[in-house]
Structures are given as C-alpha cells and as structure tokens.
Enzyme design. Structure first.
Site, PDB file in Angstrom:
ATOM      1  N   ASP A 137      32.435  40.034  37.455  1.00 32.46           N
ATOM      2  CA  ASP A 137      32.961  39.893  38.807  1.00 32.46           C
ATOM      3  C   ASP A 137      31.820  39.872  39.820  1.00 32.46           C
ATOM      4  OD1 ASP A 137      35.544  40.321  40.655  1.00 32.46           O
ATOM      5  OD2 ASP A 137      33.922  41.548  41.454  1.00 32.46           O
ATOM      6  N   LYS A 186      34.282  35.213  44.756  1.00 31.62           N
ATOM      7  CA  LYS A 186      35.127  35.284  45.949  1.00 31.62           C
ATOM      8  C   LYS A 186      34.379  34.630  47.111  1.00 31.62           C
ATOM      9  CE  LYS A 186      35.839  39.979  44.277  1.00 31.62           C
ATOM     10  NZ  LYS A 186      34.485  40.123  43.697  1.00 31.62           N
TER      11      LYS A 186
END
Length: 284
Positions: free
Chosen positions: A55, A85
């Site tokens: 992540d 993201k």
C-alpha cells in the site's frame, strides 16, 4: 467469499474477493511515512517474506521507492496486489486519469491493482466526479479495482446515490476505533473494509490489559493479537514496518484463532477519540 493465494513462505495468506471478482490478500504492508530509500528496502524485504499486498500513495512521496522494491524483490508483478491513492487536485474525470498515469510512471508498472481516492475533501465537492473517473480507468484496464479512503457514511451515500459502489474503503480502524457505523454500510453493500493504522499507537494499545492477557495466554505478541482481531473481524489491515523481524511477525496471524471471549474483550476497547482525524475537515 474467501479464497487463498499461494505465497513463498511457510503457509498461505487468505484472500478476500472484491465485488468485481478480483481477489485481495487479507493483510498487507503499509509504507507511510517511508521515503523512497526506506520503501525500496522494506518492500523488497516484505515481498521476500511472503507479503503480496503493498500500500502506497501519491502523498507518501515514495511510489518510486515502492516500485523499485517490487523490482528488486524478484517476485513477479502479477503475484503482487499494488495499491496507491491520489490527491484532491485530481478530483475530476480527466484528472483521475492523469493521476493514474503519473503513479504508473513513478511506480514503473503497467497497471495498478487498486486505486483509491485518498480523502473525500467535501469542501471541494468533487469526489463523486473523481469516482466516475475511477470507473473509466477500470473500464480501460488501467486498474483492476477501485475504491475510496477515509470516506464517512455521508460521503459513501453520495456515491451510492450516483450509482457507484467502491470495492474497498480504507479507513482508520483498530479495537479502540471500531467505526461500526461505516463497517455496517460496508457489510450491507459488499465493500471490503481495509484498516490503516491497524495497531493504533502501538505502545498504548499493546499495554492494555486485555491485549496483554490474550497475548500471554496464546504465546503471541500483542501486535499479532490485534492483527488477528482485524482479520477475524473480516478486515484487511496494512501495518507499516520496515523491520524484517516485525514484518515476519505481523504476517504470522493465520495459524491461530481468538475465541469469542477474546473478541468480545477486544471489541470492548472501543472509545471516543476527540483527536481522531475528521475526513470532513482534513484532506489532501
């Protein structure tokens, strides 16, 4: 639905199936606040130990390091579930594509497994448009799954009203911050709950009598007990660690179970936190 994916360690990490059929490992490595150099080493180490979910985010400023760690690991790209993201400046349909292309360049990969809106930024009021942009990337094959991060019930309801359902919502979550209102919506809609900061501020949580007692009885570390609570609750935790020993320990949570009393004691740790980040006022 729960599936399994074979890994290069001494066991198997379960995977959970997303709404579109893509499977996601049930635990991963968080990389904030690593810089590029630390991320390169930590990601290569984690993948060597058996992690397959990594992540990162544009705002972490370590995507290049994460990509380098993947390449240095020797693990095939298709065996890795890579999440990143994007920030508020890209909250428009074409902007999301630009954000994705920039992340692909920094990561040096051809696709992203899971792309998330990092914060809803409701003051800007463009997160529905941003999610529309995500659906187009999914249709184009640039990403395999799409979702949100830090979305509260009202933000999710806006998406539902527009006909959109995230595959994943990544939120701050641990036994002291249970987020039951959001989790209930996730369960009703089939959204996977992913936990950032899953160990809270470790020393505070690890010294709690409930966590310490359970850890002592089971012969496990306090971190393993808390991470087991996450996976047994149906969540996907992404603990951050650059230390190979802690990485290995954090991964080893699939060969024991918490009993009903253990789960109840940990669930009872939930408490109000006035200092918790509020996604209605914070974002980037």
């Amino acid at each position: 639905m729960v599936d399994t994916i074979n890994l290069d360690w001494n066991g198997q990490v379960p995977a959970i199936e997303l709404l579109n059929g893509v499977v996601m490992p049930r635990i991963g490595l968080g990389t904030w606040p690593m810089d590029d150099g630390e991320a390169t080493i930590a990601v290569a180490s984690a993948l060597g130990l058996g992690y397959r979910l990594i992540d990162t985010a544009e705002n972490y400023e370590n995507e290049a390091g994460v990509g380098a760690g993947i390449r240095h690991s020797g693990v095939k790209r298709e065996e890795i579930f890579l999440t990143t993201k994007f920030n508020r400046k890209w909250h428009r349909v074409e902007g999301v594509r630009q954000a994705c292309e920039a992340s692909l360049e920094r990561l040096q990969t051809d696709y992203i497994d899971l792309l998330l809106i990092h914060w809803p930024n409701p003051d800007q009021d463009r997160y529905v448009e941003a999610f529309d942009g995500l659906t187009r990337l999914l249709d184009a094959g640039m990403v395999r799954a799409i979702g949100t991060s830090n979305f509260k019930p009202a933000h999710l309801e806006r998406l539902f009203a527009a006909g959109f359902v995230p595959h994943v919502n990544q939120i701050q979550l641990d036994p002291t911050h249970r987020r039951d209102d959001i989790v209930a919506i996730h369960e009703a809609r089939g959204i996977v709950t992913e936990s950032w900061s899953p160990l809270d501020r470790g020393d505070r949580l690890f010294t709690d009598s409930a966590v310490a007692d359970i850890a002592q009885r089971l012969g496990r570390s306090p971190a393993q007990v808390v991470l087991r609570w996450h996976v047994q609750s149906g969540y996907v935790p992404v603990p951050k660690s650059s230390d190979p020993g802690r990485q290995s320990s954090n991964l080893a949570v699939f060969d024991f179970m918490l009993n009903d009393d253990d789960m109840a004691r940990l669930n009872d740790l939930d408490r109000p936190d006035p200092d918790m980040i509020d996604a209605d006022v914070f974002g980037h």
